[in-house]
Design a protein around this motif. Structure first.
Motif, PDB file in Angstrom:
ATOM      1  N   ALA A 182       0.747  -1.117  -0.015  1.00  0.00           N
ATOM      2  CA  ALA A 182       0.049  -0.001   0.048  1.00  0.00           C
ATOM      3  C   ALA A 182       0.911   1.220  -0.004  1.00  0.00           C
ATOM      4  CB  ALA A 182      -1.092  -0.012   1.364  1.00  0.00           C
ATOM      5  N   HIS A 183       1.936   1.216   0.837  1.00  0.00           N
ATOM      6  CA  HIS A 183       2.825   2.305   0.938  1.00  0.00           C
ATOM      7  C   HIS A 183       3.502   2.566  -0.656  1.00  0.00           C
ATOM      8  CE1 HIS A 183       6.016   5.037   2.058  1.00  0.00           C
ATOM      9  NE2 HIS A 183       7.076   4.324   1.440  1.00  0.00           N
ATOM     10  N   MET A 184       4.031   1.531  -1.159  1.00  0.00           N
ATOM     11  CA  MET A 184       4.641   1.626  -2.368  1.00  0.00           C
ATOM     12  C   MET A 184       3.526   2.345  -3.510  1.00  0.00           C
ATOM     13  SD  MET A 184       7.756   1.280  -2.038  1.00  0.00           S
ATOM     14  CE  MET A 184       8.215   1.475  -3.962  1.00  0.00           C
ATOM     15  N   ALA A 185       2.402   1.499  -3.453  1.00  0.00           N
ATOM     16  CA  ALA A 185       1.490   2.006  -4.574  1.00  0.00           C
ATOM     17  C   ALA A 185       1.139   3.553  -4.429  1.00  0.00           C
ATOM     18  CB  ALA A 185       0.158   1.183  -4.510  1.00  0.00           C
ATOM     19  N   ALA A 186       1.071   3.878  -3.186  1.00  0.00           N
ATOM     20  CA  ALA A 186       0.494   5.529  -2.976  1.00  0.00           C
ATOM     21  C   ALA A 186       1.825   6.301  -3.091  1.00  0.00           C
ATOM     22  CB  ALA A 186       0.123   5.723  -1.230  1.00  0.00           C
ATOM     23  N   THR A 187       2.818   5.897  -2.898  1.00  0.00           N
ATOM     24  CA  THR A 187       3.977   6.611  -3.083  1.00  0.00           C
ATOM     25  C   THR A 187       4.499   6.826  -4.616  1.00  0.00           C
ATOM     26  OG1 THR A 187       5.021   5.952  -1.052  1.00  0.00           O
ATOM     27  CG2 THR A 187       6.512   6.851  -2.860  1.00  0.00           C
ATOM     28  N   LEU A 188       3.989   5.661  -5.463  1.00  0.00           N
ATOM     29  CA  LEU A 188       4.387   5.711  -6.856  1.00  0.00           C
ATOM     30  C   LEU A 188       3.343   6.594  -7.379  1.00  0.00           C
ATOM     31  CD1 LEU A 188       5.066   1.906  -7.783  1.00  0.00           C
ATOM     32  CD2 LEU A 188       6.512   3.922  -8.148  1.00  0.00           C
ATOM     33  N   GLY A 189       1.964   6.636  -6.758  1.00  0.00           N
ATOM     34  CA  GLY A 189       0.758   7.224  -7.570  1.00  0.00           C
ATOM     35  C   GLY A 189       1.061   8.829  -7.512  1.00  0.00           C
ATOM     36  N   ALA A 190       1.561   9.237  -6.095  1.00  0.00           N
ATOM     37  CA  ALA A 190       1.651  10.752  -5.740  1.00  0.00           C
ATOM     38  C   ALA A 190       2.825  11.145  -6.714  1.00  0.00           C
ATOM     39  CB  ALA A 190       1.998  10.689  -4.284  1.00  0.00           C
ATOM     40  N   GLY A 191       3.987  10.268  -6.680  1.00  0.00           N
ATOM     41  CA  GLY A 191       5.284  10.641  -7.409  1.00  0.00           C
ATOM     42  C   GLY A 191       5.012  10.805  -8.944  1.00  0.00           C
ATOM     43  N   LEU A 192       4.178   9.857  -9.652  1.00  0.00           N
ATOM     44  CA  LEU A 192       3.746   9.983 -10.965  1.00  0.00           C
ATOM     45  C   LEU A 192       2.931  11.298 -11.155  1.00  0.00           C
ATOM     46  CD1 LEU A 192       3.296   6.216 -11.680  1.00  0.00           C
ATOM     47  CD2 LEU A 192       5.012   7.906 -12.888  1.00  0.00           C
ATOM     48  N   ALA A 193       1.904  11.363 -10.361  1.00  0.00           N
ATOM     49  CA  ALA A 193       1.051  12.586 -10.518  1.00  0.00           C
ATOM     50  C   ALA A 193       1.786  13.828 -10.403  1.00  0.00           C
ATOM     51  CB  ALA A 193      -0.021  12.615  -9.423  1.00  0.00           C
ATOM     52  N   GLU A 194       2.609  14.156  -9.563  1.00  0.00           N
ATOM     53  CA  GLU A 194       3.364  15.237  -9.485  1.00  0.00           C
ATOM     54  C   GLU A 194       4.508  15.306 -10.779  1.00  0.00           C
ATOM     55  OE1 GLU A 194       4.111  15.467  -4.586  1.00  0.00           O
ATOM     56  OE2 GLU A 194       5.664  14.343  -5.650  1.00  0.00           O
ATOM     57  N   ARG A 195       4.716  14.494 -11.436  1.00  0.00           N
ATOM     58  CA  ARG A 195       5.654  14.438 -12.700  1.00  0.00           C
ATOM     59  C   ARG A 195       4.612  14.690 -13.910  1.00  0.00           C
ATOM     60  NH1 ARG A 195       8.446  11.876  -8.921  1.00  0.00           N
ATOM     61  NH2 ARG A 195      10.789  12.134  -9.256  1.00  0.00           N
TER      62      ARG A 195
END
Length: 383
Positions: free
Chosen positions: A134-147
């Motif tokens: 869950a942590h990795m999915a949320a972190t990836l989602g946020a990081g991709l959105a910010e890019r």
């Protein structure tokens, strides 16, 4: 064109997602003629290869109950619309599915589906994920959105939900592809989440308003996620997993396939590791995903261990430091012998090391600086 749109709206209630036989008929005769044949049965056997009496009866039962005008009004009341092949908003990459291409897509949300799909990436994974997943999915989602990437997932429990929430938390763009109607909150526990996605992003489905999911529809929904996006990232998946179905479909379509590694002992990461042993690419953060699927210049930062003070020494000073014993004093002459340098060179380097705090002088002898209790290691630089 209005007749074509009404016919396609009706066919989404008649034809199951991914029905390649029906897709071939649709390509052969068009939506209006296909709907007419399925409703009346007239000429169906002759014009629709593979049609049987039993199959036709099933289609006719559904076609008789289809009310496309009602479905279009229902989705319009939600602020949604029907997007058909040939529309400006239709994502042309879905055409890669051939006869398994969606008949049409029901869409909730204001953004343009085609434009969003051009720069999108899927993040999928286990429903019963671990806190790590869950942590990795949320972190990836946020990081991709910010890019500036649109994160696409299936709104399921576990990894899907975490990815959507990560995007929403940073005000990014996310799209949920459902295996039911866009007005059906499934799973029910994600009703609020799906509502937030519809307000901030897009909710997409092949099935008409009110339709409910089945096991087969979940599997077939995954092909849309794979085709719609430029790449698929799998975060935790067992050997038998719908997420791996998405990844394999993405591979067949020539999309990028990535996986986030987990513990070698975790059954929830076993499917991801199998994917990585094949054509999958290992990723651990959003910048690595963007580097793989993005444009020239979307490079992940170079990674290396911390630079230690020892790393900044020139080669001769480093050799002198290495020659010092861990305990006790030694003379410059003995150090010169151990370091393979002259006595004068060694003495000069010792004073340099002294100024940097690596060594101490006591009388005519030299030794390593005693570490303070907080240092935890000698000043030589460690490994």
């Amino acid at each position: 064109m209005e007749g074509e749109r009404l016919a396609r709206a009706a066919l989404t209630r008649v034809v199951e997602p991914g029905d390649e036989r029906a897709g071939a008929w649709l390509r052969r005769v068009g939506a209006v003629e296909l709907l007419r044949a399925l409703r009346t049965g007239y000429g169906a056997a002759e014009r629709l290869p593979g049609m049987t009496a039993v199959r036709l009866e099933g289609y006719r039962l559904r076609a008789a109950a289809a009310d496309p005008a009602r479905d279009l009004a229902a989705v319009a009341a939600l602020g949604g619309r029907l997007v058909c092949p040939g529309d400006r908003e239709w994502p042309s990459q879905l055409d890669d599915l051939g006869d398994a291409r969606p008949v049409a897509l029901w869409v909730r949300g204001r953004p343009d589906l085609r434009l969003w799909a051009l720069r999108s990436v899927a993040v999928v994974g286990a429903r019963a994920c671990t806190p790590y997943g869950a942590h990795m999915a949320a972190t990836l989602g946020a990081g991709l959105a910010e890019r500036g990437w649109v994160v696409v997932s299936g709104a399921a429990f576990g990894v899907d939900g975490a990815a959507h929430r990560g995007v929403l938390a940073v005000g990014g763009a996310t799209a949920a592809v459902l295996a039911c109607g866009v007005d059906v909150p499934y799973p029910r526990g994600h009703a609020e989440l799906i509502g937030r996605v519809a307000q901030q992003g897009l909710v997409v489905a092949e099935l008409p308003p009110g339709d409910h999911p089945t096991r087969a529809r979940f599997v077939l929904r995954n092909r849309v996620i794979a085709a719609l996006t430029r790449g698929t990232v799998v975060v935790e998946a067992e050997y038998r997993s719908g997420s791996l179905v998405t990844a394999r479909q993405a591979q067949r379509l020539g999309r990028f396939v990535m996986g986030v590694p987990g513990p070698a002992t975790s059954g929830l990461s076993a499917g991801v590791h199998e994917l990585l042993r094949g054509e999958g690419v290992l990723v651990t953060e959003a910048s690595e995903v963007a580097e793989l699927i993005g444009e020239i210049g979307d490079l992940a930062p170079a990674r290396r261990g911390p630079v230690l003070p020892r790393d900044r020494l020139d080669p001769i000073a480093a050799k002198v430091l290495d020659a010092l014993p861990y305990h006790g004093l030694t003379s410059p002459r003995d150090l010169a012998r151990g370091a393979g340098t002259s006595a004068d060179e060694t003495l000069g380097r010792l004073y340099e090391l002294h100024s940097l705090g690596f060594v101490e002088r006591e009388g005519d002898g030299w030794r390593l600086t005693r570490p303070s209790p907080r240092d935890g290691a000698v000043r030589r630089g460690g490994s």
